[in-house]
Structures are given as structure tokens and as C-alpha cells.
Design a protein around this motif. Structure first.
Motif, PDB file in Angstrom:
ATOM      1  N   GLU A   1       0.834  -1.193   0.000  1.00 54.18           N
ATOM      2  CA  GLU A   1       0.000   0.000   0.000  1.00 54.18           C
ATOM      3  C   GLU A   1       0.869   1.243   0.000  1.00 54.18           C
ATOM      4  OE1 GLU A   1      -2.246  -0.369   3.585  1.00 54.18           O
ATOM      5  OE2 GLU A   1      -0.617   0.390   4.844  1.00 54.18           O
ATOM      6  N   VAL A   2       0.228   2.365  -0.289  1.00 56.54           N
ATOM      7  CA  VAL A   2       0.878   3.659  -0.238  1.00 56.54           C
ATOM      8  C   VAL A   2      -0.015   4.610   0.555  1.00 56.54           C
ATOM      9  CG1 VAL A   2      -0.116   4.326  -2.471  1.00 56.54           C
ATOM     10  CG2 VAL A   2       1.846   5.582  -1.581  1.00 56.54           C
ATOM     11  N   SER A   3       0.564   5.337   1.491  1.00 54.93           N
ATOM     12  CA  SER A   3      -0.168   6.297   2.318  1.00 54.93           C
ATOM     13  C   SER A   3       0.241   7.697   1.916  1.00 54.93           C
ATOM     14  CB  SER A   3       0.140   6.068   3.802  1.00 54.93           C
ATOM     15  OG  SER A   3      -0.187   4.753   4.186  1.00 54.93           O
ATOM     16  N   MET A   4      -0.747   8.550   1.676  1.00 54.64           N
ATOM     17  CA  MET A   4      -0.492   9.897   1.197  1.00 54.64           C
ATOM     18  C   MET A   4      -1.323  10.883   2.006  1.00 54.64           C
ATOM     19  SD  MET A   4      -1.110  11.373  -2.634  1.00 54.64           S
ATOM     20  CE  MET A   4      -1.057  13.140  -2.965  1.00 54.64           C
ATOM     21  N   ASP A   5      -0.706  11.964   2.453  1.00 51.79           N
ATOM     22  CA  ASP A   5      -1.395  12.985   3.243  1.00 51.79           C
ATOM     23  C   ASP A   5      -2.082  13.951   2.285  1.00 51.79           C
ATOM     24  OD1 ASP A   5      -2.289  14.756   5.092  1.00 51.79           O
ATOM     25  OD2 ASP A   5      -0.424  14.847   6.228  1.00 51.79           O
ATOM     26  N   MET A   6      -3.300  13.609   1.880  1.00 50.00           N
ATOM     27  CA  MET A   6      -4.027  14.418   0.906  1.00 50.00           C
ATOM     28  C   MET A   6      -4.491  15.744   1.500  1.00 50.00           C
ATOM     29  SD  MET A   6      -6.254  11.453  -0.967  1.00 50.00           S
ATOM     30  CE  MET A   6      -5.451  10.103  -1.849  1.00 50.00           C
ATOM     31  N   GLU A   7      -4.818  15.740   2.789  1.00 49.76           N
ATOM     32  CA  GLU A   7      -5.234  16.989   3.428  1.00 49.76           C
ATOM     33  C   GLU A   7      -4.089  18.000   3.445  1.00 49.76           C
ATOM     34  OE1 GLU A   7      -6.802  16.232   7.252  1.00 49.76           O
ATOM     35  OE2 GLU A   7      -8.519  15.055   6.530  1.00 49.76           O
ATOM     36  N   TYR A   8      -2.888  17.515   3.650  1.00 45.40           N
ATOM     37  CA  TYR A   8      -1.719  18.391   3.618  1.00 45.40           C
ATOM     38  C   TYR A   8      -1.547  19.014   2.235  1.00 45.40           C
ATOM     39  CZ  TYR A   8       3.202  19.795   3.742  1.00 45.40           C
ATOM     40  OH  TYR A   8       4.386  20.499   3.654  1.00 45.40           O
ATOM     41  N   ALA A   9      -1.704  18.198   1.193  1.00 47.98           N
ATOM     42  CA  ALA A   9      -1.572  18.708  -0.174  1.00 47.98           C
ATOM     43  C   ALA A   9      -2.611  19.793  -0.463  1.00 47.98           C
ATOM     44  CB  ALA A   9      -1.709  17.560  -1.178  1.00 47.98           C
ATOM     45  N   MET A  10      -3.843  19.581  -0.024  1.00 47.00           N
ATOM     46  CA  MET A  10      -4.892  20.572  -0.256  1.00 47.00           C
ATOM     47  C   MET A  10      -4.641  21.837   0.550  1.00 47.00           C
ATOM     48  SD  MET A  10      -8.197  17.994  -0.224  1.00 47.00           S
ATOM     49  CE  MET A  10      -9.344  19.337  -0.426  1.00 47.00           C
ATOM     50  N   ARG A  11      -4.193  21.687   1.788  1.00 44.84           N
ATOM     51  CA  ARG A  11      -3.987  22.849   2.656  1.00 44.84           C
ATOM     52  C   ARG A  11      -2.830  23.716   2.149  1.00 44.84           C
ATOM     53  NH1 ARG A  11      -3.808  20.226   6.792  1.00 44.84           N
ATOM     54  NH2 ARG A  11      -1.567  20.096   7.221  1.00 44.84           N
ATOM     55  N   ILE A  12      -1.704  23.085   1.790  1.00 43.31           N
ATOM     56  CA  ILE A  12      -0.563  23.853   1.287  1.00 43.31           C
ATOM     57  C   ILE A  12      -0.911  24.507  -0.053  1.00 43.31           C
ATOM     58  CG2 ILE A  12       1.834  23.716   0.527  1.00 43.31           C
ATOM     59  CD1 ILE A  12       1.452  23.467   3.522  1.00 43.31           C
ATOM     60  N   GLY A  13      -1.681  23.804  -0.893  1.00 37.58           N
ATOM     61  CA  GLY A  13      -2.105  24.398  -2.162  1.00 37.58           C
ATOM     62  C   GLY A  13      -2.947  25.642  -1.950  1.00 37.58           C
ATOM     63  N   GLU A  14      -3.837  25.610  -0.963  1.00 38.90           N
ATOM     64  CA  GLU A  14      -4.652  26.789  -0.663  1.00 38.90           C
ATOM     65  C   GLU A  14      -3.805  27.939  -0.118  1.00 38.90           C
ATOM     66  OE1 GLU A  14      -7.569  25.366   2.008  1.00 38.90           O
ATOM     67  OE2 GLU A  14      -8.720  24.262   0.481  1.00 38.90           O
ATOM     68  N   LEU A  15      -2.809  27.631   0.718  1.00 36.38           N
ATOM     69  CA  LEU A  15      -1.928  28.678   1.237  1.00 36.38           C
ATOM     70  C   LEU A  15      -1.103  29.309   0.116  1.00 36.38           C
ATOM     71  CD1 LEU A  15      -0.656  27.004   4.547  1.00 36.38           C
ATOM     72  CD2 LEU A  15      -2.298  28.879   4.319  1.00 36.38           C
ATOM     73  N   GLN A  16      -0.615  28.489  -0.803  1.00 40.33           N
ATOM     74  CA  GLN A  16       0.141  29.017  -1.940  1.00 40.33           C
ATOM     75  C   GLN A  16      -0.722  29.942  -2.793  1.00 40.33           C
ATOM     76  OE1 GLN A  16       3.273  28.799  -2.783  1.00 40.33           O
ATOM     77  NE2 GLN A  16       4.155  27.030  -1.738  1.00 40.33           N
ATOM     78  N   LYS A  17      -1.987  29.594  -2.934  1.00 39.06           N
ATOM     79  CA  LYS A  17      -2.888  30.417  -3.734  1.00 39.06           C
ATOM     80  C   LYS A  17      -3.176  31.748  -3.055  1.00 39.06           C
ATOM     81  CE  LYS A  17      -7.109  30.113  -6.457  1.00 39.06           C
ATOM     82  NZ  LYS A  17      -8.300  29.279  -6.793  1.00 39.06           N
ATOM     83  N   LYS A  18      -3.155  31.773  -1.719  1.00 36.70           N
ATOM     84  CA  LYS A  18      -3.335  33.039  -1.018  1.00 36.70           C
ATOM     85  C   LYS A  18      -2.151  33.965  -1.247  1.00 36.70           C
ATOM     86  CE  LYS A  18      -6.354  31.339   2.691  1.00 36.70           C
ATOM     87  NZ  LYS A  18      -6.505  31.135   4.163  1.00 36.70           N
ATOM     88  N   VAL A  19      -0.963  33.389  -1.352  1.00 40.37           N
ATOM     89  CA  VAL A  19       0.225  34.199  -1.616  1.00 40.37           C
ATOM     90  C   VAL A  19       0.224  34.704  -3.047  1.00 40.37           C
ATOM     91  CG1 VAL A  19       2.752  34.177  -1.691  1.00 40.37           C
ATOM     92  CG2 VAL A  19       1.541  32.985   0.134  1.00 40.37           C
ATOM     93  N   ASN A  20      -0.131  33.835  -3.980  1.00 40.93           N
ATOM     94  CA  ASN A  20      -0.168  34.195  -5.404  1.00 40.93           C
ATOM     95  C   ASN A  20      -1.474  33.672  -5.984  1.00 40.93           C
ATOM     96  OD1 ASN A  20       0.218  34.718  -8.113  1.00 40.93           O
ATOM     97  ND2 ASN A  20       2.273  33.848  -8.203  1.00 40.93           N
ATOM     98  N   THR A  21      -2.392  34.570  -6.278  1.00 48.12           N
ATOM     99  CA  THR A  21      -3.717  34.159  -6.752  1.00 48.12           C
ATOM    100  C   THR A  21      -3.677  33.535  -8.139  1.00 48.12           C
ATOM    101  OG1 THR A  21      -4.094  36.420  -7.578  1.00 48.12           O
ATOM    102  CG2 THR A  21      -4.890  35.903  -5.355  1.00 48.12           C
ATOM    103  N   ASN A  22      -2.563  33.683  -8.845  1.00 46.02           N
ATOM    104  CA  ASN A  22      -2.453  33.106 -10.190  1.00 46.02           C
ATOM    105  C   ASN A  22      -1.954  31.666 -10.170  1.00 46.02           C
ATOM    106  OD1 ASN A  22      -3.282  35.506 -11.470  1.00 46.02           O
ATOM    107  ND2 ASN A  22      -1.200  36.341 -11.380  1.00 46.02           N
ATOM    108  N   LEU A  23      -1.647  31.139  -8.988  1.00 46.06           N
ATOM    109  CA  LEU A  23      -1.150  29.774  -8.879  1.00 46.06           C
ATOM    110  C   LEU A  23      -2.305  28.807  -8.625  1.00 46.06           C
ATOM    111  CD1 LEU A  23       2.162  29.930  -6.797  1.00 46.06           C
ATOM    112  CD2 LEU A  23       1.900  29.489  -9.226  1.00 46.06           C
ATOM    113  N   TYR A  24      -2.317  27.720  -9.381  1.00 48.68           N
ATOM    114  CA  TYR A  24      -3.315  26.668  -9.217  1.00 48.68           C
ATOM    115  C   TYR A  24      -2.597  25.323  -9.213  1.00 48.68           C
ATOM    116  CZ  TYR A  24      -6.529  30.371 -10.664  1.00 48.68           C
ATOM    117  OH  TYR A  24      -7.223  31.547 -10.756  1.00 48.68           O
ATOM    118  N   THR A  25      -3.233  24.343  -8.628  1.00 50.05           N
ATOM    119  CA  THR A  25      -2.696  22.980  -8.694  1.00 50.05           C
ATOM    120  C   THR A  25      -2.899  22.443 -10.101  1.00 50.05           C
ATOM    121  OG1 THR A  25      -3.216  22.584  -6.358  1.00 50.05           O
ATOM    122  CG2 THR A  25      -2.814  20.658  -7.735  1.00 50.05           C
ATOM    123  N   VAL A  26      -1.810  22.102 -10.776  1.00 42.65           N
ATOM    124  CA  VAL A  26      -1.886  21.655 -12.171  1.00 42.65           C
ATOM    125  C   VAL A  26      -1.446  20.205 -12.332  1.00 42.65           C
ATOM    126  CG1 VAL A  26      -1.597  23.976 -13.120  1.00 42.65           C
ATOM    127  CG2 VAL A  26       0.421  22.576 -12.653  1.00 42.65           C
TER     128      VAL A  26
END
Length: 295
Positions: free
Chosen positions: A84-109
Motif C-alpha cells: 500500500e501507499v499512504s499519502m497525506d491528501m489533506e496536507y496537499a490541499m492545505r498547502i495548495g490553498e496557502l500558496q494560492k493566497k500568496v499568489n492568486t495566479n497559482l493553481y494545482t496543475v
């Protein structure tokens, strides 16, 4: 943290001749990768835990008429075994939202992984990123540098299978280019000068400005020499090169030397003021940390 087990995995393979026999209009025509994103991936791989054989993370950027521009990346904690593989998906979503607050032109691609192998877990991780962006890009980078080369691949997924039956996805490669901004080009040139050198790099700002000016003067001398050869009939004239030289000349503002000198001095004073304020802030944080330890 969500655990993805092997028995849940959807069969995923790399693009082969079978996919070419079934032409599909790709939603992503091209991928542009900035060097900063690649540096972050390599740094993440070098700092990984000893138990992790590879690293994964999110890619940030923007879409532009069928072109995905990747400008940033960050690591996502995960644990991977044969079962199996364990991945912290909540962390990925939270950091992505913080990055977007710093730069509104950044999106998860999309997302990245070290190594060039795409296994059954890749489709599951890719399915998560499909919830974050319409067409996620999967970037693989050979951090082991097989054949002394850091190979890079970019993929998107296309659906395969029987309707109302077994369905899956296939990773199809898309072309990519590495393209940096002007500031990134300056840094890359500086790092290239350090290749094969064991000396400690010098990051003095004034010396860097002097070196850039010397390089610019040398390039101007090469251009003037070519123009003199063309005027003397020693070299053939090139219309396209002439247009490019004209565009460069027109881009230079028509200013007096005294005005340029004053602008440079003003910029230097601003730079010194920022450095001084940074030093004061660092000292204040150090004093606060010591006071907290005492109290």
C-alpha cells in the motif's frame, strides 16, 4: 492520511503503440517547466527519509490555451510499501490553498514523482489530483541520473476500457520545454559558472552587477563588430538579425548618463535599506527567542 492498497489500483501503463492507433485530441498540448520547480523536486529528493525510495508532491502553475505552465512545486508526505501507499491528501490541499493566497495566479496543475517508473499506484494518486484540477499533469524526473542524465517526462491520462465494465486509464506523454524567467536565467548562468569548481560561491550583489555589466559590454562589442563587417562588405547581411538588433536598440530608453547613474544610486540605497531592515528583524527575532526561553 489515506491509504491506497494494491488491490484497489486501476491498471495503468505507459503509452505505447496501442494508444497511437486510437488518436484522441489531447486537452494539454504542451507543458512549460520553470527551473525553480525542478530544483524543489531535487531538493525534496535529497532531503527524503531513508525509508522512502521516491518522493511525490504537487505541481503549481496555470493553464494558458492548452499549455500548462509549471512554476512551483512542493513535497507531500507519503509512505510507500509493496502492499500500500499512504499519502497525506489533506496536507496537499492545505498547502495548495496557502500558496494560492500568496499568489492568486497559482493553481494545482498536477503532481510529480521521482523516478521514471509509473506503477499501479500512479493512477490512484492521479485520480486524487483530478479532483483538484481538470487535467492534471504527471511529471517524472530521474533523480538517480541514469546514464549521467536527469531524464524528465510529462504525462496526462486518457480513459480506456469498456463502458459499464472494466475501466482504467493510460498515461500518455506530452511534449515539454524548460523555460525560465529573466531572474531565473541569471541564477542558472551563475550556477553554470560553478560547474567543476570547489570554491565557495560568492553571492556579493555588487560583484554580480559588475560581472553582468562586463558581460553586456562584451556582447555589445560582438554585435558592433558584426555590424562593421556587414557595412564593409566582409559579412553577408541578414534581415532577420537586423530586425532583432533594431528591436533591442529601440527597447533601450533614451536617457542621459547622469539620469542612469542617479537611478542606479537610488536602487542601491533601497537595496541597502532593505538589507538593514532584514538584519534588524533577524536580531529582534533572536532576542525574542531568548526571552521566551528565559521566561
Amino acid at each position: 492520511i489515506r491509504k491506497l492498497k494494491r488491490r484497489e489500483a486501476v491498471v495503468s501503463t505507459q503509452s505505447t503503440g496501442a494508444s497511437e492507433a486510437r488518436p484522441v485530441a489531447l486537452p494539454v498540448r504542451k507543458v512549460i517547466i520553470h527551473p525553480v520547480a525542478l530544483f524543489n523536486i531535487v531538493d525534496n529528493y535529497e532531503r527524503r527519509h531513508d525509508n522512502n525510495k521516491r518522493v511525490i508532491g504537487s505541481l503549481l502553475g496555470r493553464y494558458d490555451k492548452g499549455v500548462v505552465i509549471i512554476t512551483e512545486s512542493f513535497a507531500v508526505p507519503h509512505q510507500e510499501t509493496e502492499e500500500e501507499v499512504s499519502m497525506d491528501m489533506e496536507y496537499a490541499m492545505r498547502i495548495g490553498e496557502l500558496q494560492k493566497k500568496v499568489n492568486t495566479n497559482l493553481y494545482t496543475v498536477g503532481w510529480y514523482s521521482s523516478g521514471i517508473i509509473i506503477n499501479e499506484y500512479s493512477s490512484l494518486i492521479h485520480a486524487f489530483y483530478k479532483c483538484q484540477c481538470p487535467t492534471p499533469v504527471h511529471l517524472t524526473i530521474d533523480t538517480l541520473m541514469t546514464n549521467q542524465k536527469m531524464k524528465i517526462n510529462t504525462h496526462i491520462t486518457l480513459p480506456i476500457g469498456v463502458k459499464n465494465g472494466t475501466e482504467g486509464c493510460i498515461f500518455t506523454p506530452v511534449p515539454y520545454t524548460i523555460q525560465g524567467a529573466e531572474a531565473e536565467q541569471v541564477s542558472l548562468k551563475f550556477f553554470q559558472q560553478l560547474r567543476g569548481s570547489k570554491k565557495t560561491p560568492n553571492f556579493n550583489d555588487q560583484e554580480q552587477i559588475i560581472n553582468c555589466c562586463d558581460e553586456m559590454i562584451s556582447q555589445i562589442g560582438v554585435v558592433l563588430g558584426h555590424i562593421k563587417q556587414v557595412l564593409a562588405g566582409e559579412a553577408p547581411a541578414d534581415k532577420e538579425l537586423g530586425r532583432q538588433i533594431m528591436e533591442v536598440v529601440q527597447a533601450v530608453p533614451n536617457l542621459e548618463s547622469d539620469t542612469i547613474t542617479n537611478m542606479l544610486n537610488s536602487h542601491m540605497q533601497d537595496l541597502l535599506a532593505v538589507e538593514y531592515l532584514t538584519y534588524l528583524t533577524r536580531q529582534q527575532l533572536a532576542v525574542s527567542a531568548r526571552l521566551n526561553q528565559i521566561l
